[in-house]
Design a protein around this motif. Structure first.
Motif, mmCIF file in Angstrom:
data_model
loop_
_atom_site.group_PDB
_atom_site.id
_atom_site.type_symbol
_atom_site.label_atom_id
_atom_site.label_comp_id
_atom_site.label_asym_id
_atom_site.label_seq_id
_atom_site.Cartn_x
_atom_site.Cartn_y
_atom_site.Cartn_z
ATOM 1 N N CYS A 78 0.879 -1.099 -0.012
ATOM 2 C CA CYS A 78 0.026 -0.020 -0.131
ATOM 3 C C CYS A 78 0.837 1.340 0.000
ATOM 4 C CB CYS A 78 -1.068 -0.134 1.432
ATOM 5 S SG CYS A 78 0.077 -0.057 2.589
ATOM 6 N N GLY A 79 2.074 1.182 0.392
ATOM 7 C CA GLY A 79 2.964 2.398 0.475
ATOM 8 C C GLY A 79 2.183 3.447 1.272
ATOM 9 N N THR A 80 2.377 4.789 0.566
ATOM 10 C CA THR A 80 1.673 5.802 1.494
ATOM 11 C C THR A 80 0.188 5.765 1.035
ATOM 12 O OG1 THR A 80 2.370 7.221 -0.763
ATOM 13 C CG2 THR A 80 4.045 6.844 1.060
ATOM 14 N N GLY A 81 -0.619 5.137 0.487
ATOM 15 C CA GLY A 81 -2.067 5.175 0.250
ATOM 16 C C GLY A 81 -2.386 6.094 -0.765
ATOM 17 N N THR A 82 -1.578 6.002 -1.832
ATOM 18 C CA THR A 82 -1.868 7.141 -3.024
ATOM 19 C C THR A 82 -3.092 6.521 -3.721
ATOM 20 O OG1 THR A 82 -0.159 5.755 -4.489
ATOM 21 C CG2 THR A 82 0.241 7.901 -3.252
ATOM 22 N N ASN A 83 -3.438 5.287 -3.774
ATOM 23 C CA ASN A 83 -4.735 4.651 -4.268
ATOM 24 C C ASN A 83 -6.062 4.808 -3.646
ATOM 25 O OD1 ASN A 83 -3.328 3.635 -6.459
ATOM 26 N ND2 ASN A 83 -2.905 1.606 -5.213
ATOM 27 N N PHE A 84 -6.071 5.359 -2.410
ATOM 28 C CA PHE A 84 -7.169 5.498 -1.483
ATOM 29 C C PHE A 84 -8.225 6.382 -2.147
ATOM 30 C CE2 PHE A 84 -4.682 4.545 2.563
ATOM 31 C CZ PHE A 84 -4.412 3.096 2.218
ATOM 32 N N GLU A 85 -7.610 7.387 -2.725
ATOM 33 C CA GLU A 85 -8.820 8.269 -3.172
ATOM 34 C C GLU A 85 -9.743 7.974 -4.376
ATOM 35 O OE1 GLU A 85 -7.074 11.587 -6.157
ATOM 36 O OE2 GLU A 85 -5.263 11.011 -5.233
ATOM 37 N N PHE A 86 -9.108 6.835 -4.900
ATOM 38 C CA PHE A 86 -10.116 6.293 -6.155
ATOM 39 C C PHE A 86 -10.897 5.099 -5.800
ATOM 40 C CE2 PHE A 86 -5.756 7.882 -7.525
ATOM 41 C CZ PHE A 86 -6.266 8.458 -8.586
ATOM 42 N N TYR A 87 -10.965 4.610 -4.461
ATOM 43 C CA TYR A 87 -11.905 3.620 -4.098
ATOM 44 C C TYR A 87 -13.208 4.088 -3.701
ATOM 45 C CZ TYR A 87 -7.434 1.158 -3.104
ATOM 46 O OH TYR A 87 -6.235 0.238 -3.445
ATOM 47 N N PRO A 88 -14.155 3.431 -3.987
ATOM 48 C CA PRO A 88 -15.579 3.764 -3.552
ATOM 49 C C PRO A 88 -15.708 4.047 -2.257
ATOM 50 C CG PRO A 88 -15.454 1.832 -4.994
ATOM 51 C CD PRO A 88 -14.181 2.015 -4.599
ATOM 52 N N PRO A 89 -16.755 5.012 -1.843
ATOM 53 C CA PRO A 89 -17.003 5.399 -0.609
ATOM 54 C C PRO A 89 -17.507 4.292 0.287
ATOM 55 C CG PRO A 89 -17.883 6.853 -1.805
ATOM 56 C CD PRO A 89 -17.337 6.047 -2.836
ATOM 57 N N GLY A 90 -17.234 4.196 1.467
ATOM 58 C CA GLY A 90 -17.937 3.124 2.298
ATOM 59 C C GLY A 90 -17.104 1.691 2.099
ATOM 60 N N CYS A 91 -16.068 1.609 1.538
ATOM 61 C CA CYS A 91 -15.189 0.370 1.453
ATOM 62 C C CYS A 91 -14.536 0.099 2.611
ATOM 63 C CB CYS A 91 -14.181 0.449 0.317
ATOM 64 S SG CYS A 91 -14.850 0.409 -1.341
ATOM 65 N N LYS A 92 -14.168 -1.173 3.037
ATOM 66 C CA LYS A 92 -13.257 -1.451 4.232
ATOM 67 C C LYS A 92 -12.009 -2.040 3.638
ATOM 68 C CE LYS A 92 -13.503 -5.715 6.355
ATOM 69 N NZ LYS A 92 -14.223 -6.485 7.206
ATOM 70 N N VAL A 93 -10.923 -1.395 4.002
ATOM 71 C CA VAL A 93 -9.656 -1.397 3.260
ATOM 72 C C VAL A 93 -8.445 -2.066 4.210
ATOM 73 C CG1 VAL A 93 -7.744 -0.238 2.275
ATOM 74 C CG2 VAL A 93 -9.807 0.523 1.932
ATOM 75 N N ILE A 94 -7.977 -3.287 3.872
ATOM 76 C CA ILE A 94 -6.885 -3.842 4.550
ATOM 77 C C ILE A 94 -5.444 -3.440 3.983
ATOM 78 C CG2 ILE A 94 -5.969 -6.008 5.411
ATOM 79 C CD1 ILE A 94 -8.664 -7.367 5.041
ATOM 80 N N CYS A 95 -4.451 -2.751 4.698
ATOM 81 C CA CYS A 95 -3.229 -2.450 4.084
ATOM 82 C C CYS A 95 -2.359 -3.441 4.558
ATOM 83 C CB CYS A 95 -3.000 -1.172 4.746
ATOM 84 S SG CYS A 95 -4.193 0.101 4.351
ATOM 85 N N THR A 96 -1.451 -3.713 3.432
ATOM 86 C CA THR A 96 -0.325 -4.406 3.590
ATOM 87 C C THR A 96 0.874 -3.840 3.085
ATOM 88 O OG1 THR A 96 -0.283 -5.959 1.980
ATOM 89 C CG2 THR A 96 -1.584 -6.549 3.489
ATOM 90 N N ASP A 97 2.052 -4.345 3.630
ATOM 91 C CA ASP A 97 3.398 -3.640 3.154
ATOM 92 C C ASP A 97 4.552 -4.429 3.993
ATOM 93 O OD1 ASP A 97 4.079 -0.944 1.163
ATOM 94 O OD2 ASP A 97 5.731 -1.692 2.363
ATOM 95 N N PRO A 98 5.466 -4.718 3.193
ATOM 96 C CA PRO A 98 6.667 -5.335 4.119
ATOM 97 C C PRO A 98 7.674 -4.394 4.783
ATOM 98 C CG PRO A 98 7.191 -5.233 1.653
ATOM 99 C CD PRO A 98 5.610 -4.725 1.914
#
Length: 242
Positions: A78-98
């Protein structure tokens, strides 16, 4: 051009001997603390240039929500979360990164995108997400990650495992250029240096071949030329359905 390309790559590898030594003795780990700062700044520029492509790609995400349920997205790297703005409202997000050092910047991304619900941040590589249950998510997102994982097939197997039947794997990745181009030549010559700058990133991967062999029931993929520096201009974009 093959001999000349190999000769030039050898020269660059020799020039990179100090970097190879730094990695061999374990000092390269220090850069992993700095890399999130670099990526945060680079990602802002990348998002501006790729905004329309990302918007087009992620527009299809709501199609994979079960009727009456909350759509669950897991993002690999997920890095810095730069994709978040493109996700539909109300989604539940699980973030992973090494890299655990991304968490500071990830929190900033979460705050700026409060239209989403954030489940948890898991420190894990794409090849080993054992803490995530089988068939537990609707969508897996992976952007600019398959260039740096150690094992692409294993990462795709993990994505397939955690997706529910009918779920989808969304991807946007830079790939190797056409062998007949100068971009291909420079990708291979610059790769030894690029590896260290990009924290393991490889610009010479034929990632699409792994997606084609991953066993998804349906693969929608396009090759595009991104409006970026020629080294990372060739991209693949699309999604695969379990």
């Amino acid at each position: 051009m093959t001999f000349f390309m190999r000769f030039c790559t050898l020269i660059v590898n020799v020039l990179c001997l100090p970097l190879h030594l730094i990695e061999a003795v374990g000092l390269y780990k220090i850069y992993k603390r700095v890399f999130p700062i670099c990526l945060y700044r680079i990602s802002v520029t990348y998002n501006k240039k790729m905004h329309d492509k990302k918007k087009e790609l992620f527009r299809s995400i709501p199609e994979f929500c079960k009727p009456g349920g909350q759509l669950t997205i897991l993002e690999i790297g997920c890095g810095t979360g730069t994709n978040f703005e493109f996700y539909p409202p109300g989604c539940k997000v699980i973030c992973t990164d090494p890299n655990p050092h991304f968490q500071k910047y990830l929190k900033k991304g979460m705050t700026e995108n409060d239209h989403l619900t954030y489940d948890r941040f898991v420190v894990a590589s794409g090849e080993d997400m054992g803490s995530v249950e089988d068939e537990s998510v609707d969508v897996v997102v992976c952007t600019l990650v398959l260039c740096s994982v150690n094992n692409i097939p294993q990462t795709l197997r993990e994505a397939h495992r955690i997706l529910r039947p009918g779920g989808a794997f969304f991807f946007l990745e830079h790939v190797v250029a056409d062998p007949a181009t100068w971009a291909y030549f420079f990708q291979h010559v610059i790769q030894p240096v690029w590896y260290y700058f990009g924290d393991g990133c490889e610009v010479t991967r034929e990632t699409w071949k792994h997606l084609e062999a991953a066993g998804f029931s349906d693969l929608k993929m396009r090759h595009i030329e991104a409006p970026l520096v020629f080294i990372i201009k060739p991209h693949i974009i699309g999604y695969a359905v379990k």
